[in-house]
Design a protein around this motif. Sequence first.
Motif, PDB file in Angstrom:
ATOM      1  N   LEU A  18       0.855  -1.171   0.000  1.00  0.00           N
ATOM      2  CA  LEU A  18       0.000   0.000   0.000  1.00  0.00           C
ATOM      3  C   LEU A  18       0.896   1.226   0.000  1.00  0.00           C
ATOM      4  CD1 LEU A  18      -3.161   0.109   0.184  1.00  0.00           C
ATOM      5  CD2 LEU A  18      -2.865   0.742   2.575  1.00  0.00           C
ATOM      6  N   ARG A  19       0.459   2.275  -0.666  1.00  0.00           N
ATOM      7  CA  ARG A  19       1.217   3.521  -0.662  1.00  0.00           C
ATOM      8  C   ARG A  19       0.346   4.659  -0.163  1.00  0.00           C
ATOM      9  NH1 ARG A  19       4.004   6.840  -5.680  1.00  0.00           N
ATOM     10  NH2 ARG A  19       1.794   7.383  -6.028  1.00  0.00           N
ATOM     11  N   LEU A  20       0.779   5.277   0.916  1.00  0.00           N
ATOM     12  CA  LEU A  20       0.088   6.418   1.472  1.00  0.00           C
ATOM     13  C   LEU A  20       0.694   7.709   0.943  1.00  0.00           C
ATOM     14  CD1 LEU A  20      -0.224   5.362   5.226  1.00  0.00           C
ATOM     15  CD2 LEU A  20      -1.701   4.764   3.294  1.00  0.00           C
ATOM     16  N   SER A  21      -0.152   8.705   0.750  1.00  0.00           N
ATOM     17  CA  SER A  21       0.294  10.004   0.282  1.00  0.00           C
ATOM     18  C   SER A  21      -0.137  11.085   1.262  1.00  0.00           C
ATOM     19  CB  SER A  21      -0.285  10.329  -1.098  1.00  0.00           C
ATOM     20  OG  SER A  21       0.106   9.377  -2.062  1.00  0.00           O
ATOM     21  N   CYS A  22       0.676  12.096   1.379  1.00  0.00           N
ATOM     22  CA  CYS A  22       0.349  13.255   2.199  1.00  0.00           C
ATOM     23  C   CYS A  22       0.690  14.493   1.389  1.00  0.00           C
ATOM     24  CB  CYS A  22       1.120  13.240   3.513  1.00  0.00           C
ATOM     25  SG  CYS A  22       0.918  14.740   4.508  1.00  0.00           S
ATOM     26  N   THR A  23      -0.319  15.282   1.068  1.00  0.00           N
ATOM     27  CA  THR A  23      -0.143  16.458   0.241  1.00  0.00           C
ATOM     28  C   THR A  23      -0.393  17.720   1.058  1.00  0.00           C
ATOM     29  OG1 THR A  23      -0.819  15.276  -1.763  1.00  0.00           O
ATOM     30  CG2 THR A  23      -0.892  17.670  -1.826  1.00  0.00           C
ATOM     31  N   ALA A  24       0.513  18.657   0.952  1.00  0.00           N
ATOM     32  CA  ALA A  24       0.362  19.940   1.624  1.00  0.00           C
ATOM     33  C   ALA A  24      -0.400  20.901   0.731  1.00  0.00           C
ATOM     34  CB  ALA A  24       1.723  20.521   1.984  1.00  0.00           C
ATOM     35  N   SER A  25      -1.306  21.661   1.330  1.00  0.00           N
ATOM     36  CA  SER A  25      -2.111  22.608   0.577  1.00  0.00           C
ATOM     37  C   SER A  25      -1.299  23.796   0.091  1.00  0.00           C
ATOM     38  CB  SER A  25      -3.284  23.104   1.421  1.00  0.00           C
ATOM     39  OG  SER A  25      -2.835  23.748   2.597  1.00  0.00           O
ATOM     40  N   LYS A  26      -0.147  24.002   0.677  1.00  0.00           N
ATOM     41  CA  LYS A  26       0.760  25.049   0.273  1.00  0.00           C
ATOM     42  C   LYS A  26       2.184  24.542   0.434  1.00  0.00           C
ATOM     43  CE  LYS A  26      -0.994  27.837   3.243  1.00  0.00           C
ATOM     44  NZ  LYS A  26      -1.293  29.042   4.077  1.00  0.00           N
ATOM     45  N   ARG A  27       3.114  25.258  -0.147  1.00  0.00           N
ATOM     46  CA  ARG A  27       4.497  24.841  -0.051  1.00  0.00           C
ATOM     47  C   ARG A  27       4.952  24.833   1.399  1.00  0.00           C
ATOM     48  NH1 ARG A  27       7.110  24.406  -4.810  1.00  0.00           N
ATOM     49  NH2 ARG A  27       9.135  24.462  -3.741  1.00  0.00           N
ATOM     50  N   THR A  28       5.738  23.833   1.737  1.00  0.00           N
ATOM     51  CA  THR A  28       6.147  23.623   3.119  1.00  0.00           C
ATOM     52  C   THR A  28       7.419  24.404   3.418  1.00  0.00           C
ATOM     53  OG1 THR A  28       7.266  21.578   2.449  1.00  0.00           O
ATOM     54  CG2 THR A  28       5.022  21.401   3.312  1.00  0.00           C
ATOM     55  N   PHE A  29       7.251  25.683   3.650  1.00  0.00           N
ATOM     56  CA  PHE A  29       8.378  26.515   4.030  1.00  0.00           C
ATOM     57  C   PHE A  29       8.752  26.271   5.488  1.00  0.00           C
ATOM     58  CE2 PHE A  29       6.212  28.984   0.657  1.00  0.00           C
ATOM     59  CZ  PHE A  29       7.236  28.993  -0.272  1.00  0.00           C
ATOM     60  N   SER A  30       9.993  26.568   5.815  1.00  0.00           N
ATOM     61  CA  SER A  30      10.516  26.382   7.169  1.00  0.00           C
ATOM     62  C   SER A  30      10.308  24.960   7.672  1.00  0.00           C
ATOM     63  CB  SER A  30       9.865  27.387   8.141  1.00  0.00           C
ATOM     64  OG  SER A  30      10.081  28.715   7.723  1.00  0.00           O
ATOM     65  N   ASN A  31      10.380  24.008   6.763  1.00  0.00           N
ATOM     66  CA  ASN A  31      10.141  22.611   7.099  1.00  0.00           C
ATOM     67  C   ASN A  31      11.407  21.991   7.692  1.00  0.00           C
ATOM     68  OD1 ASN A  31       8.401  20.461   7.282  1.00  0.00           O
ATOM     69  ND2 ASN A  31       8.783  19.736   5.199  1.00  0.00           N
ATOM     70  N   TYR A  32      11.320  21.564   8.946  1.00  0.00           N
ATOM     71  CA  TYR A  32      12.443  20.885   9.570  1.00  0.00           C
ATOM     72  C   TYR A  32      12.409  19.391   9.291  1.00  0.00           C
ATOM     73  CZ  TYR A  32      15.588  18.972  13.062  1.00  0.00           C
ATOM     74  OH  TYR A  32      16.593  18.283  13.692  1.00  0.00           O
ATOM     75  N   ALA A  33      11.219  18.803   9.427  1.00  0.00           N
ATOM     76  CA  ALA A  33      11.074  17.375   9.197  1.00  0.00           C
ATOM     77  C   ALA A  33       9.612  17.047   8.925  1.00  0.00           C
ATOM     78  CB  ALA A  33      11.578  16.575  10.399  1.00  0.00           C
ATOM     79  N   MET A  34       9.396  15.925   8.280  1.00  0.00           N
ATOM     80  CA  MET A  34       8.056  15.391   8.107  1.00  0.00           C
ATOM     81  C   MET A  34       8.081  13.921   8.473  1.00  0.00           C
ATOM     82  SD  MET A  34       6.466  17.243   4.715  1.00  0.00           S
ATOM     83  CE  MET A  34       4.812  16.686   5.169  1.00  0.00           C
ATOM     84  N   GLY A  35       6.964  13.441   8.951  1.00  0.00           N
ATOM     85  CA  GLY A  35       6.928  12.069   9.390  1.00  0.00           C
ATOM     86  C   GLY A  35       5.553  11.446   9.286  1.00  0.00           C
ATOM     87  N   TRP A  36       5.541  10.151   9.498  1.00  0.00           N
ATOM     88  CA  TRP A  36       4.317   9.372   9.555  1.00  0.00           C
ATOM     89  C   TRP A  36       4.197   8.749  10.941  1.00  0.00           C
ATOM     90  CZ3 TRP A  36       0.524   9.285   5.977  1.00  0.00           C
ATOM     91  CH2 TRP A  36       0.827   9.704   4.677  1.00  0.00           C
ATOM     92  N   PHE A  37       3.034   8.891  11.531  1.00  0.00           N
ATOM     93  CA  PHE A  37       2.708   8.278  12.803  1.00  0.00           C
ATOM     94  C   PHE A  37       1.449   7.451  12.626  1.00  0.00           C
ATOM     95  CE2 PHE A  37       5.483  11.688  13.755  1.00  0.00           C
ATOM     96  CZ  PHE A  37       6.083  11.445  14.977  1.00  0.00           C
ATOM     97  N   ARG A  38       1.217   6.542  13.540  1.00  0.00           N
ATOM     98  CA  ARG A  38       0.007   5.738  13.458  1.00  0.00           C
ATOM     99  C   ARG A  38      -0.559   5.503  14.849  1.00  0.00           C
ATOM    100  NH1 ARG A  38       2.700  -0.054  11.530  1.00  0.00           N
ATOM    101  NH2 ARG A  38       3.696  -0.599  13.518  1.00  0.00           N
ATOM    102  N   GLN A  39      -1.858   5.268  14.884  1.00  0.00           N
ATOM    103  CA  GLN A  39      -2.538   5.029  16.143  1.00  0.00           C
ATOM    104  C   GLN A  39      -3.584   3.940  15.958  1.00  0.00           C
ATOM    105  OE1 GLN A  39      -4.304   8.505  17.943  1.00  0.00           O
ATOM    106  NE2 GLN A  39      -4.239   7.564  19.967  1.00  0.00           N
ATOM    107  N   ALA A  40      -3.421   2.862  16.694  1.00  0.00           N
ATOM    108  CA  ALA A  40      -4.363   1.762  16.681  1.00  0.00           C
ATOM    109  C   ALA A  40      -5.342   1.932  17.837  1.00  0.00           C
ATOM    110  CB  ALA A  40      -3.635   0.425  16.798  1.00  0.00           C
ATOM    111  N   PRO A  41      -6.528   1.323  17.751  1.00  0.00           N
ATOM    112  CA  PRO A  41      -7.506   1.440  18.838  1.00  0.00           C
ATOM    113  C   PRO A  41      -6.930   1.003  20.174  1.00  0.00           C
ATOM    114  CG  PRO A  41      -8.527   0.476  16.901  1.00  0.00           C
ATOM    115  CD  PRO A  41      -7.054   0.540  16.619  1.00  0.00           C
ATOM    116  N   GLY A  42      -7.110   1.839  21.184  1.00  0.00           N
ATOM    117  CA  GLY A  42      -6.638   1.522  22.512  1.00  0.00           C
ATOM    118  C   GLY A  42      -5.151   1.727  22.734  1.00  0.00           C
TER     119      GLY A  42
END
Length: 120
Positions: A18-42
């Motif tokens: 599976l491939r997940l995508s994350c699109t920013a509505s505007k250019r990511t200025f002053s971007n230090y880092a980007m990441g993916w997190f996840r949360q399962a029930p409980g």
Amino acid sequence: QVQLVESGGGLVQAGGSLRLSCTASKRTFSNYAMGWFRQAPGKEREFVAAIRWSGGNTAYADSVKGRFTFSRDNTKNTVYLQMNSVKPEDTAVYYCNSRKYFGGAYIDYWGQGTQVTVSS
């Protein structure tokens, strides 16, 4: 403020991809880092993968190392999480994160999340 929108989630069988995508509505200025997190029930939200914008250094949680790949396309203001050899334990809501540095402090922005469900 940057707005983040995740997509690409869905139902996939164990061992699939599976491939997940994350699109920013505007250019990511002053971007230090980007990441993916996840949360399962409980469970608490946990770190999955991240990329330091300057230099492109990546980091992965041990649970996904070797299976997931973080990438980016600056021209599309989009980052991706390629998920291979998925396991039922990967089932969670996946959130895109953008960490920016403003005035001596880090500020985190989050997408709305996309559901990933891995069947046995």
